[in-house]
Design a protein around this motif. Structure first.
Motif, short mmCIF file in Angstrom:
data_model
loop_
_atom_site.label_atom_id
_atom_site.label_comp_id
_atom_site.label_asym_id
_atom_site.label_seq_id
_atom_site.Cartn_x
_atom_site.Cartn_y
_atom_site.Cartn_z
N GLY A 18 0.97 -1.10 -0.11
CA GLY A 18 0.01 0.00 0.12
C GLY A 18 1.00 1.20 -0.11
N THR A 19 2.25 1.00 0.10
CA THR A 19 2.90 2.32 0.03
C THR A 19 3.76 2.74 -1.53
N VAL A 20 3.50 3.83 -1.76
CA VAL A 20 3.95 4.33 -3.02
C VAL A 20 5.17 5.20 -2.80
N ARG B 205 7.10 4.10 -7.52
CA ARG B 205 7.43 2.48 -7.42
C ARG B 205 6.64 2.13 -6.06
N THR B 206 6.40 0.83 -6.18
CA THR B 206 5.61 0.09 -5.21
C THR B 206 6.48 -1.10 -4.96
N ALA B 207 5.94 -1.97 -4.06
CA ALA B 207 6.92 -3.21 -3.72
C ALA B 207 7.02 -3.89 -4.95
N THR B 208 5.93 -4.08 -5.81
CA THR B 208 5.79 -5.14 -6.90
C THR B 208 5.89 -4.22 -8.37
N ARG C 189 -6.60 6.36 -5.10
CA ARG C 189 -6.81 4.98 -5.23
C ARG C 189 -6.76 4.34 -3.89
N ASP C 190 -7.89 3.08 -3.98
CA ASP C 190 -8.15 2.45 -2.56
C ASP C 190 -6.84 1.54 -2.35
N SER C 191 -5.97 1.32 -3.31
CA SER C 191 -4.75 0.38 -3.10
C SER C 191 -3.74 1.19 -2.40
N VAL C 192 -3.82 2.44 -2.61
CA VAL C 192 -2.65 3.36 -1.86
C VAL C 192 -3.02 3.69 -0.37
N ASP C 193 -2.32 3.30 0.54
CA ASP C 193 -2.41 3.70 2.04
C ASP C 193 -1.39 4.56 2.56
#
Length: 443
Positions: free
Chosen positions: A42-44, A63-66, A98-102
């Motif tokens: 969830g971290t960008v 960048r994200t983890a993936t 974005r819901d995926s970004v915490d």
């Protein structure tokens, strides 16, 4: 209730962690901290590379983890403020939707100053983001913390020198800032400081570390200082632990105006390793020509000086003075309360009015001089004597009170602009900007 006033656990805006660091091990520290934080789902992590800003080109990486995405931005006006306004702020708003970004991590290029970025988040209106009403990015994101990395072996020399970014080979577009301006500003605005570099207690290095620690304690009081030998020590556990330790009363991106207390955070006022934070206050104005001559004492053995000054030739205007190393900027900071109309007073900050009432002078109102000077290798008595010499004398003070038209004819080197060293044609002639200081944007 205003979301800016909510406690973090009740604030539904997306948190932003700001990472700053100037060069060398500090820049490596930023890279390692950013890489560590993006391991969390969830971290960008967002980074703008401004190395080609002179050509109007900015490289942006998300960048994200993936996943990693890159973009090359071409700006009509290659400057830091345009990059901030045209890409970084809209990107923050988009990511926050974005819901995926915490959480968003901003790994700042050295050309970005954390204070300017945080101020823009709160104040600059973002337009044109699909599905969002126009308004500041601060409606969608909040600054969780500002983490600054510094090279423990090089920072103090950078912060007390007079080298420009151009001389260091790091100038961006028409950027006239100094290395010291960036080095001091990054630490002063920090909630946490990572001092990176091998710590060897032999051969006198312990004293150097002690002096650096004394400077940091006075420049960023309340900000935890973490000493690490190598940037690789900035692991996820390390950085997350420090984020949890950020004091509740830390700045967290707040930008204070020129009338806020200068000694925020209760910094030590004693001397340590020759480092001392000196206050200079006066209830009479400076003679501008003598002040101009006296200011040379701030360029040697002083890390930074900042505060409000009252010039005899400008009785209505609050003047903000701010130095870093061998450079100085002076700019406008609004009007004294005593010079305001009733309508202007009604709009003035209530806390400022309350503080002014406690020291109100029957003749001059709230006009005064208040400076905080961080000394690392100078005699405070010499600085105090030079500034006292620059104050108007009793006979001149009577003219200030009774014959302001005559005083207005005095020589005033601060009449339209000021930047030091005066003999440097590349930095002279910088226009005075409205606001606390000219630090923040390169135009």
């Amino acid at each position: 209730m205003d979301s800016a006033l909510l406690p973090p656990e009740s604030d539904r805006r997306t948190p932003v962690v700001v990472l700053a660091g100037f060069a060398g091990l500090a820049a490596d520290g930023v890279d390692h901290a950013a890489a560590a934080l993006r391991e969390t789902a969830g971290t960008v992590v967002v980074r703008h590379d401004l190395a080609q800003l002179r050509e109007g080109v900015v490289h942006r990486t998300v960048r994200t983890a993936t996943q990693e995405t890159s973009a090359v931005l071409e700006l009509a006006h290659g400057c830091v403020s345009c990059t901030l306004r045209m890409d970084l702020l809209p990107l923050l708003c988009t990511l926050a939707q974005r819901d995926s970004v915490d959480r968003i991590v901003l790994a700042l290029d050295p050309a970005f100053e954390a204070e300017a970025v945080c101020q823009a988040i709160e104040q600059v209106v973002v337009t044109g983001v699909i599905g969002r009403l126009d308004g500041p990015a601060g409606r969608d994101v909040r600054v969780q913390a500002v983490l600054t990395c510094l090279d423990s072996a090089a920072w103090l020399a950078d912060a007390t020198g007079d080298e420009t970014l151009a001389e260091r080979g790091l100038a961006y577009a028409d950027d006239d800032r100094t290395v010291a301006q960036l080095a001091v500003g990054q630490v002063e605005f920090a909630d946490v400081v990572f001092a990176v570099g091998a710590v060897d207690m032999a051969g006198g290095v312990q004293a150097d570390r002690g002096k650096l620690a004394a400077v940091l304690a006075r420049l960023a009081p309340g900000a935890p200082v973490v000493w690490v030998d190598n940037p690789s020590e900035l692991t996820l556990t390390c950085v997350e632990t420090l984020l949890e330790r950020v004091p509740a009363d830390s700045r967290r991106g707040r930008v204070f105006d020129a009338h806020a207390p200068l000694l925020r955070g209760r910094p030590p006022l004693t001397s340590d390793y020759g480092v001392v934070l000196m206050e200079f206050a006066a209830g009479r104005p400076f003679h501008p020509a003598r002040l101009h001559e006296a200011l040379d004492v701030l360029f040697e053995g002083v890390v930074t000086a900042r505060g409000r000054i009252w010039l005899a030739t400008q009785p209505d205007e609050v003047v903000w003075l701010e130095s870093a190393g061998g450079g100085l900027r002076v700019g406008g900071a609004g009007r004294w309360l005593a010079a305001m109309s009733e309508d202007e007073l009604a709009e003035a900050d209530p806390e400022r009015r309350a503080m002014a009432a406690m020291r109100w002078d029957e003749r001059f109102g709230d006009r005064d001089i208040s400076l905080a000077i961080l000394i690392h290798d100078a005699d405070p008595a010499d600085i105090r004597a030079a500034l006292h010499w620059a104050l108007v004398e009793d006979e001149e003070l009577r003219l200030v009170e009774r014959a302001p038209d005559r005083v207005a004819e005095w020589e005033d080197p601060f009449g339209e602009w000021h930047a030091d060293p005066c003999e440097n044609d590349e930095t002279a002639g910088v226009p005075v900007e409205d606001g606390k200081s000219s630090r923040g944007e390169a135009k």
